[in-house]
Design an enzyme around this catalytic site. Structure first.
Site, PDB file in Angstrom:
ATOM      1  N   ARG A 164       0.855  -1.187   0.000  1.00 13.84           N
ATOM      2  CA  ARG A 164       0.000   0.000   0.000  1.00 13.84           C
ATOM      3  C   ARG A 164       0.891   1.237   0.000  1.00 13.84           C
ATOM      4  O   ARG A 164       1.499   1.562   1.027  1.00 13.84           O
ATOM      5  CB  ARG A 164      -0.902   0.036   1.232  1.00 13.84           C
ATOM      6  CG  ARG A 164      -2.017  -0.997   1.271  1.00 13.84           C
ATOM      7  CD  ARG A 164      -2.944  -0.659   2.436  1.00 13.84           C
ATOM      8  NE  ARG A 164      -4.027  -1.616   2.586  1.00 13.84           N
ATOM      9  CZ  ARG A 164      -4.065  -2.558   3.531  1.00 13.84           C
ATOM     10  NH1 ARG A 164      -3.074  -2.661   4.387  1.00 13.84           N
ATOM     11  NH2 ARG A 164      -5.094  -3.376   3.614  1.00 13.84           N
ATOM     12  N   ASP A 218       6.942  -6.120   3.728  1.00 10.96           N
ATOM     13  CA  ASP A 218       6.870  -7.411   3.056  1.00 10.96           C
ATOM     14  C   ASP A 218       6.545  -7.127   1.585  1.00 10.96           C
ATOM     15  O   ASP A 218       6.423  -5.971   1.179  1.00 10.96           O
ATOM     16  CB  ASP A 218       5.774  -8.252   3.710  1.00 10.96           C
ATOM     17  CG  ASP A 218       5.917  -9.736   3.421  1.00 10.96           C
ATOM     18  OD1 ASP A 218       6.897 -10.137   2.787  1.00 10.96           O
ATOM     19  OD2 ASP A 218       5.035 -10.511   3.860  1.00 10.96           O
ATOM     20  N   HIS A 248       5.331 -12.611   8.092  1.00 10.18           N
ATOM     21  CA  HIS A 248       5.887 -11.268   8.223  1.00 10.18           C
ATOM     22  C   HIS A 248       5.855 -10.801   9.675  1.00 10.18           C
ATOM     23  O   HIS A 248       6.833 -10.228  10.173  1.00 10.18           O
ATOM     24  CB  HIS A 248       5.091 -10.298   7.341  1.00 10.18           C
ATOM     25  CG  HIS A 248       5.647  -8.915   7.320  1.00 10.18           C
ATOM     26  ND1 HIS A 248       4.911  -7.821   6.919  1.00 10.18           N
ATOM     27  CD2 HIS A 248       6.866  -8.411   7.677  1.00 10.18           C
ATOM     28  CE1 HIS A 248       5.657  -6.732   7.006  1.00 10.18           C
ATOM     29  NE2 HIS A 248       6.839  -7.061   7.482  1.00 10.18           N
ATOM     30  N   ASP A 269      -0.246  -0.652   8.084  1.00 13.78           N
ATOM     31  CA  ASP A 269       0.000   0.485   7.185  1.00 13.78           C
ATOM     32  C   ASP A 269      -1.269   1.198   6.738  1.00 13.78           C
ATOM     33  O   ASP A 269      -1.207   2.227   6.066  1.00 13.78           O
ATOM     34  CB  ASP A 269       0.788   0.028   5.951  1.00 13.78           C
ATOM     35  CG  ASP A 269       0.103  -1.098   5.185  1.00 13.78           C
ATOM     36  OD1 ASP A 269      -0.970  -1.569   5.626  1.00 13.78           O
ATOM     37  OD2 ASP A 269       0.643  -1.518   4.143  1.00 13.78           O
ATOM     38  N   ASP A 270      -2.445   0.676   7.127  1.00 10.24           N
ATOM     39  CA  ASP A 270      -3.706   1.329   6.742  1.00 10.24           C
ATOM     40  C   ASP A 270      -4.407   1.952   7.943  1.00 10.24           C
ATOM     41  O   ASP A 270      -5.625   2.152   7.933  1.00 10.24           O
ATOM     42  CB  ASP A 270      -4.641   0.335   6.054  1.00 10.24           C
ATOM     43  CG  ASP A 270      -5.025  -0.837   6.960  1.00 10.24           C
ATOM     44  OD1 ASP A 270      -4.365  -1.027   8.006  1.00 10.24           O
ATOM     45  OD2 ASP A 270      -5.978  -1.567   6.626  1.00 10.24           O
ATOM     46  N   ASP A 275      -4.174 -13.373  14.289  1.00 14.06           N
ATOM     47  CA  ASP A 275      -4.994 -12.607  15.233  1.00 14.06           C
ATOM     48  C   ASP A 275      -6.076 -13.467  15.880  1.00 14.06           C
ATOM     49  O   ASP A 275      -6.318 -13.370  17.092  1.00 14.06           O
ATOM     50  CB  ASP A 275      -5.594 -11.364  14.563  1.00 14.06           C
ATOM     51  CG  ASP A 275      -6.254 -11.655  13.231  1.00 14.06           C
ATOM     52  OD1 ASP A 275      -6.124 -12.787  12.714  1.00 14.06           O
ATOM     53  OD2 ASP A 275      -6.916 -10.750  12.680  1.00 14.06           O
ATOM     54  N   SER A 297      -8.500  -9.585   3.431  1.00 16.23           N
ATOM     55  CA  SER A 297      -9.853  -9.919   3.881  1.00 16.23           C
ATOM     56  C   SER A 297     -10.921  -9.431   2.907  1.00 16.23           C
ATOM     57  O   SER A 297     -12.111  -9.655   3.130  1.00 16.23           O
ATOM     58  CB  SER A 297     -10.115  -9.305   5.263  1.00 16.23           C
ATOM     59  OG  SER A 297     -10.071  -7.892   5.189  1.00 16.23           O
TER      60      SER A 297
END
Length: 444
Positions: free
Chosen positions: A114, A141, A187, A209-210, A288, A319
């Site tokens: 991203r 990554d 990662h 990163d989002d 997670d 996702s």
């Protein structure tokens, strides 16, 4: 026998000294008026003698080494205890900081492909109070060139590390469509290993990163860090409220924090000790949800805020936008700075929290879901809606706009089965009966 060893050592020392004096004598002889041919022969002879002396010196060194070995063996045979050279003292462990102002909490940004990571980094750098206390490490990554250029454009303001193994991972045939989840878990394992093993930090804040952070993001984690150190019933501090849609939180109580049994992620602080525990059994995929299993959680809780200190802008991902359009894009990001480091957060310690929170919940009058939806009985203030099982929980959650999924029986944002939220301007506790005995993993 020790006297004999000493005599041998003295003899060897005298022999070496004699050879040294002989060599010095030869080198210091004045030149003779003899012919140049004789001079050349003398020079050659001196060089030969010097080489012989050097060889002899090496032989004597080896002899001394053997003498030391044998003297040790002789001493052991006679039952003498030789005093060994003490080993160097171990390096002291890094200090365990308790002063929030002194803690170094690196921010680990997990990046892939991203290029919008710029939005995340811009806000982190904008709100960061100290580069020394909050170094930013971007772990990338995927090998995406454009994203790498964006990260590199920040120069020394961030550290850029790259996950080296970019190959596909062998997965079961039925998991081929989940290859991305396997790579994410790989990662995370590598990046957390870098932070705790290579860089040897005491703790770390992990963000994706989002994510965009709130103005008091750093203040929040700085204040909660000593609490995480002090209370072993906590295993993380999260910036995220899974039910943090604007109409479901009290923005006037942005300082309010909770304990939760659900691992929220999405901007979270962990200690190196937790990584010591998790790394040997880190999963190959779906890390997670794995964290939310009883075997990992071990009856520990996280701290989470009433109003989120992160929000996600990343609809695109492995996702495929699951939950994004229905929940995530509506999460309220706190916009008011709360001076958490000047607040007393001791109420979040397990014993104190349960002494205050649980009586408050079960003292609230019980209402029916229809009364909530009809906005009736407003005079009651905070109220309690009681569920009796998995199906009633899911039905009430859907009816009121909460996330209704359960992980190992734990509801999102729940503590002891209780989910606290705001509905039509008043506090509601969706709670199990007062005699609740624990989570049922079959509710997942």
């Amino acid at each position: 026998m020790l006297k004999k060893s000493s005599l041998v050592l003295w003899g060897a020392a005298l022999f070496i000294a004699w050879n040294g004096l002989l060599l010095l004598f030869l080198w210091s002889r004045p030149p003779s008026p003899a012919s140049s041919g004789e001079g050349d022969r003398l020079t050659a002879e001196v060089i030969r003698l010097a080489q012989d002396a050097e060889t002899e010196l090496e032989r004597q060194k080896e002899l001394l080494r053997q003498i030391r070995r044998y003297s040790g063996a002789w001493g052991r045979r006679r039952g003498l205890r030789l005093t060994p050279k003490p080993p160097p003292p171990p390096s002291p462990p890094p200090p365990r900081p308790t002063d929030p102002a002194a803690a170094v909490l690196p921010v680990l940004v997990m990046a892939c492909d991203r290029s919008t990571v710029r939005r995340c980094l811009d806000k982190l750098l904008r709100y960061r109070p100290s580069a020394q206390r909050f170094p930013i490490i971007v772990s990338q990554d995927c090998g995406h060139a454009e994203t790498a250029r964006v990260i590199a454009s920040y120069g020394d303001a961030v550290a850029h590390i790259r996950q080296p193994d970019l190959g596909d991972i062998p997965v079961p045939a039925e998991h081929r469509k989940f290859q991305g989840y396997y790579k994410i878990a790989r990662h995370y394992r590598w990046a957390l290993g870098q932070v705790f093993r290579t860089f040897r930090y005491r703790a770390a804040i992990v963000v994706e990163d989002d994510l965009e952070v709130a103005p008091d993001f750093f203040e929040y984690f700085q204040a909660a860090f000593p609490l995480l150190l002090a209370d072993r019933s906590l295993w993380c501090v999260s910036a995220w409220n899974d039910n943090g849609k604007e109409q479901m939180v009290d923005v006037g109580q942005a300082e309010l924090l909770y304990r939760t049994d659900f691992f929220p992620g999405l901007g979270w602080l962990l200690l190196a000790e937790l990584w010591d525990e998790l790394e040997p059994k880190w999963p190959r995929a779906f890390w997670d949800d794995w964290m939310r299993q009883p075997e990992q959680r071990r009856d520990r809780s996280c701290v989470r805020p009433e109003v989120s200190r992160t929000m996600t802008f990343g609809r695109k991902g492995v996702s495929h936008g699951q939950f994004f359009d229905q929940y995530l894009k509506f999460i309220k990001l706190n916009d008011r700075f709360v001076p958490f480091t000047r607040l007393d957060l001791s109420y979040l310690k397990k014993e104190e929290y349960e002494r205050s929170f649980l009586p408050k919940v079960y003292a609230a009058p019980e209402v029916r879901v229809e009364e909530l939806q009809g906005n009736r009985r407003r005079d009651l203030g905070a109220v309690r809606l009681q569920y009796s099982g998995r199906d009633s929980f899911k039905a009430f959650a859907k009816a009121l706009g909460l996330m209704d999924d359960l992980k190992s029986g734990v509801p999102r944002a729940g503590y002891r089965g209780i989910v606290s939220f705001v509905y039509r301007g008043r506090r509601v506790y969706l709670a199990p009966p007062p005699d609740w005995t624990g989570y049922d993993p079959s509710w997942s």
